[in-house]
Write a protein that holds these residues in place. Structure first.
Motif, PDB file in Angstrom:
ATOM      1  N   TRP A 191      -1.088  -5.120   1.366  1.00  0.00           N
ATOM      2  CA  TRP A 191      -1.075  -6.149   0.315  1.00  0.00           C
ATOM      3  C   TRP A 191      -0.224  -7.306   0.814  1.00  0.00           C
ATOM      4  N   GLU A 207       0.364  -0.390  -3.587  1.00  0.00           N
ATOM      5  CA  GLU A 207       1.536  -0.766  -2.792  1.00  0.00           C
ATOM      6  C   GLU A 207       2.750   0.001  -3.293  1.00  0.00           C
ATOM      7  N   TYR A 262      -3.857 -10.820  -3.400  1.00  0.00           N
ATOM      8  CA  TYR A 262      -4.150 -10.745  -4.835  1.00  0.00           C
ATOM      9  C   TYR A 262      -3.627 -11.971  -5.579  1.00  0.00           C
ATOM     10  N   GLY A 274      -0.956  -2.321  -7.254  1.00  0.00           N
ATOM     11  CA  GLY A 274      -0.131  -2.366  -6.214  1.00  0.00           C
ATOM     12  C   GLY A 274       1.189  -2.703  -6.285  1.00  0.00           C
ATOM     13  N   VAL A 275       2.563  -1.901  -6.526  1.00  0.00           N
ATOM     14  CA  VAL A 275       1.621  -2.951  -6.453  1.00  0.00           C
ATOM     15  C   VAL A 275       1.774  -3.864  -7.617  1.00  0.00           C
TER      16      VAL A 275
END
Length: 249
Positions: free
Chosen positions: A145, A54, A242, A10-11
């Protein structure tokens, strides 16, 4: 809830590897229906889901690695306007997967703008195991994200992770990973809850556990990472937090 037909799954560059580079993929002529013909097959036996990257066109398909699996394959439909349960609509994409979280999970990275249905398969104990169909939604509902997780460490070495429930809609289940920040992001625990919270390492509200054995106790003043995936019933990841860093205390 169809998601639970799984023996589940993602990113940020370290997560998706080389997603900005072009992947050479080849679609074979044989369909998934042809592949499984005459072979013992179990549907919904692979833990898998997918997310969009992302600011990329990448689709990231994650699957859980069971011991002893072989011949892992990724199948896809041409688009979403097909019967997802008709395996004749799926053709194999010849593509190498990449290890993440120390290899306990792996991911396929596809650079594509086309939404489709996906199925991951592998062979285990002379039987073909299939995931349930995964609907990619990078065009209609791209994965968000963002850091949506709060961490409460009032209970020493047993941090509690909480987040707003169903923040982006369509939630079916939450997947949590606690990983080691100093050891190649190795997975320490992997759990699923229906509730919007998880406390390390309490299994009171855990509905599915992919942790191998009993995980290690957290160590004081050691940095760890927490990852959250909010997954829909059709196995699309709505939101990812994340590798949120925290120091155990």
């Amino acid at each position: 809830m169809r998601f639970f037909n799984y023996i589940l799954i993602g990113v940020i560059t370290s997560f998706i590897g080389c997603s900005n580079s072009s992947e050479n993929t080849t679609e074979t002529a044989d369909t998934l229906a042809t592949y499984i013909e005459g072979v013992p097959t179990e549907m919904g036996a692979v833990i898998a889901c997918a997310a969009s990257g992302e600011n990329t066109d990448a689709i990231l398909t994650f699957y859980y690695v069971e011991a002893g699996i072989k011949d892992v394959r990724l199948y896809e439909t041409e688009n979403t306007n097909v019967d997802a349960n008709n395996l004749s609509n799926y053709r194999q994409v010849v593509l190498e997967s990449k290890p993440i979280f120390g290899g306990d999970l792996r991911q396929y990275i596809q650079n594509t703008t086309q939404d489709k249905w996906l199925i991951v398969s592998y062979v285990l104990d002379n039987e073909i195991k299939l995931s349930n169909p995964i609907l990619t939604k990078q065009n209609i509902k791209p994965t968000v994200w963002d850091d949506i997780v709060n961490i409460d460490q009032d209970d020493s070495l047993m941090p509690q992770f909480t987040w707003q429930d169903d923040l982006f809609g369509e939630n079916a289940i939450y997947f949590q990973i606690v990983s080691n920040a100093s050891n190649s992001n190795t997975l320490i625990s992997g759990t699923y809850t229906l509730e919007n919270n998880f406390q390390y390492y309490k299994l009171d509200n855990v509905v599915l556990n992919i942790t191998k054995g009993t995980p290690e106790a957290l160590q004081l003043e050691t940095t760890y990472q927490f990852t959250l995936m909010d997954v829909s019933e059709d196995n699309w990841v709505n939101v990812v937090t994340y590798n949120k860093m925290f120091e155990a205390r």
